[in-house]
Design a protein around this motif. Structure first.
Motif, PDB file in Angstrom:
ATOM      1  N   VAL A  19       0.801  -1.231   0.000  1.00  0.00           N
ATOM      2  CA  VAL A  19       0.000   0.000   0.000  1.00  0.00           C
ATOM      3  C   VAL A  19       0.831   1.277   0.000  1.00  0.00           C
ATOM      4  O   VAL A  19       0.315   2.353  -0.291  1.00  0.00           O
ATOM      5  N   CYS A  20       2.099   1.191   0.322  1.00  0.00           N
ATOM      6  CA  CYS A  20       2.912   2.415   0.424  1.00  0.00           C
ATOM      7  C   CYS A  20       3.031   3.094  -0.946  1.00  0.00           C
ATOM      8  O   CYS A  20       3.534   2.509  -1.893  1.00  0.00           O
ATOM      9  N   PRO A  21       2.582   4.350  -1.037  1.00  0.00           N
ATOM     10  CA  PRO A  21       2.584   5.036  -2.338  1.00  0.00           C
ATOM     11  C   PRO A  21       3.983   5.431  -2.823  1.00  0.00           C
ATOM     12  O   PRO A  21       4.156   5.729  -4.006  1.00  0.00           O
ATOM     13  N   VAL A  22       4.949   5.444  -1.921  1.00  0.00           N
ATOM     14  CA  VAL A  22       6.294   5.871  -2.336  1.00  0.00           C
ATOM     15  C   VAL A  22       7.340   4.755  -2.219  1.00  0.00           C
ATOM     16  O   VAL A  22       8.547   5.010  -2.334  1.00  0.00           O
ATOM     17  N   ASP A  23       6.882   3.526  -1.996  1.00  0.00           N
ATOM     18  CA  ASP A  23       7.794   2.381  -1.938  1.00  0.00           C
ATOM     19  C   ASP A  23       8.986   2.587  -1.017  1.00  0.00           C
ATOM     20  O   ASP A  23      10.137   2.352  -1.411  1.00  0.00           O
ATOM     21  N   CYS A  24       8.714   3.005   0.197  1.00  0.00           N
ATOM     22  CA  CYS A  24       9.852   3.307   1.082  1.00  0.00           C
ATOM     23  C   CYS A  24      10.118   2.220   2.115  1.00  0.00           C
ATOM     24  O   CYS A  24      10.871   2.442   3.059  1.00  0.00           O
ATOM     25  N   PHE A  25       9.528   1.032   1.904  1.00  0.00           N
ATOM     26  CA  PHE A  25       9.874  -0.087   2.785  1.00  0.00           C
ATOM     27  C   PHE A  25      11.101  -0.816   2.245  1.00  0.00           C
ATOM     28  O   PHE A  25      11.245  -0.998   1.025  1.00  0.00           O
ATOM     29  N   PHE A  31      13.124  -8.330   9.403  1.00  0.00           N
ATOM     30  CA  PHE A  31      11.926  -7.496   9.496  1.00  0.00           C
ATOM     31  C   PHE A  31      12.057  -6.379   8.476  1.00  0.00           C
ATOM     32  O   PHE A  31      13.104  -6.208   7.861  1.00  0.00           O
ATOM     33  N   LEU A  32      10.956  -5.662   8.296  1.00  0.00           N
ATOM     34  CA  LEU A  32      10.975  -4.563   7.341  1.00  0.00           C
ATOM     35  C   LEU A  32      11.313  -3.258   8.058  1.00  0.00           C
ATOM     36  O   LEU A  32      11.096  -3.130   9.255  1.00  0.00           O
ATOM     37  N   VAL A  33      11.818  -2.312   7.308  1.00  0.00           N
ATOM     38  CA  VAL A  33      12.059  -0.978   7.864  1.00  0.00           C
ATOM     39  C   VAL A  33      11.535   0.066   6.886  1.00  0.00           C
ATOM     40  O   VAL A  33      11.346  -0.215   5.704  1.00  0.00           O
ATOM     41  N   ILE A  34      11.312   1.258   7.401  1.00  0.00           N
ATOM     42  CA  ILE A  34      10.854   2.382   6.578  1.00  0.00           C
ATOM     43  C   ILE A  34      11.989   3.390   6.471  1.00  0.00           C
ATOM     44  O   ILE A  34      12.609   3.752   7.472  1.00  0.00           O
ATOM     45  N   ASN A  35      12.262   3.842   5.253  1.00  0.00           N
ATOM     46  CA  ASN A  35      13.275   4.880   5.062  1.00  0.00           C
ATOM     47  C   ASN A  35      12.655   6.228   5.453  1.00  0.00           C
ATOM     48  O   ASN A  35      11.714   6.686   4.813  1.00  0.00           O
ATOM     49  N   PRO A  36      13.171   6.842   6.518  1.00  0.00           N
ATOM     50  CA  PRO A  36      12.549   8.063   7.032  1.00  0.00           C
ATOM     51  C   PRO A  36      12.655   9.250   6.075  1.00  0.00           C
ATOM     52  O   PRO A  36      11.867  10.190   6.154  1.00  0.00           O
ATOM     53  N   ASP A  37      13.613   9.207   5.171  1.00  0.00           N
ATOM     54  CA  ASP A  37      13.757  10.315   4.214  1.00  0.00           C
ATOM     55  C   ASP A  37      12.733  10.208   3.092  1.00  0.00           C
ATOM     56  O   ASP A  37      12.415  11.195   2.440  1.00  0.00           O
ATOM     57  N   GLU A  38      12.261   8.998   2.852  1.00  0.00           N
ATOM     58  CA  GLU A  38      11.324   8.791   1.752  1.00  0.00           C
ATOM     59  C   GLU A  38       9.866   8.752   2.215  1.00  0.00           C
ATOM     60  O   GLU A  38       8.966   9.040   1.434  1.00  0.00           O
TER      61      GLU A  38
END
Ligand code: SF4
Length: 76
Positions: A19-25, A31-38
């Motif tokens: 579901v992430c619109p900017v593919d920042c996972f 485990f997964l992480v999120i790129n905080p800049d994206e």
């Protein structure tokens, strides 16, 4: 930004990634992480997580996870 926390470890679901619109996972070790800049802070992923591992970084006690998400997402 949103961050992925402890409950994600060894979870194999990818609902959040889809579901992430900017593919920042990104994939961490187990485990997964999120790129905080994206991350654009849209919040769409939070209710999709079946184990409630995704939290906004404004929650208490998530500082450690902010660091971990930053570290592992920037390795790629
Ligand atoms: Fe992606 Fe939005 Fe979740 Fe950030 S809050 S990781 S942009 S779905």
């Amino acid at each position: 930004t949103y961050v992925v926390t402890e409950n994600c470890i060894n979870c194999k679901m990818q609902d959040c990634v889809e579901v992430c619109p900017v593919d920042c996972f990104y994939e961490g070790k187990n485990f997964l992480v999120i790129n905080p800049d994206e991350c654009i802070d849209c919040g769409v992923c939070e209710p999709e997580c079946p184990v409630e591992a995704i939290l906004p970084d404004t929650e208490p006690d998530v500082e450690k996870w902010v660091e971990i998400n930053t570290k592992y997402s920037l390795e790629w």
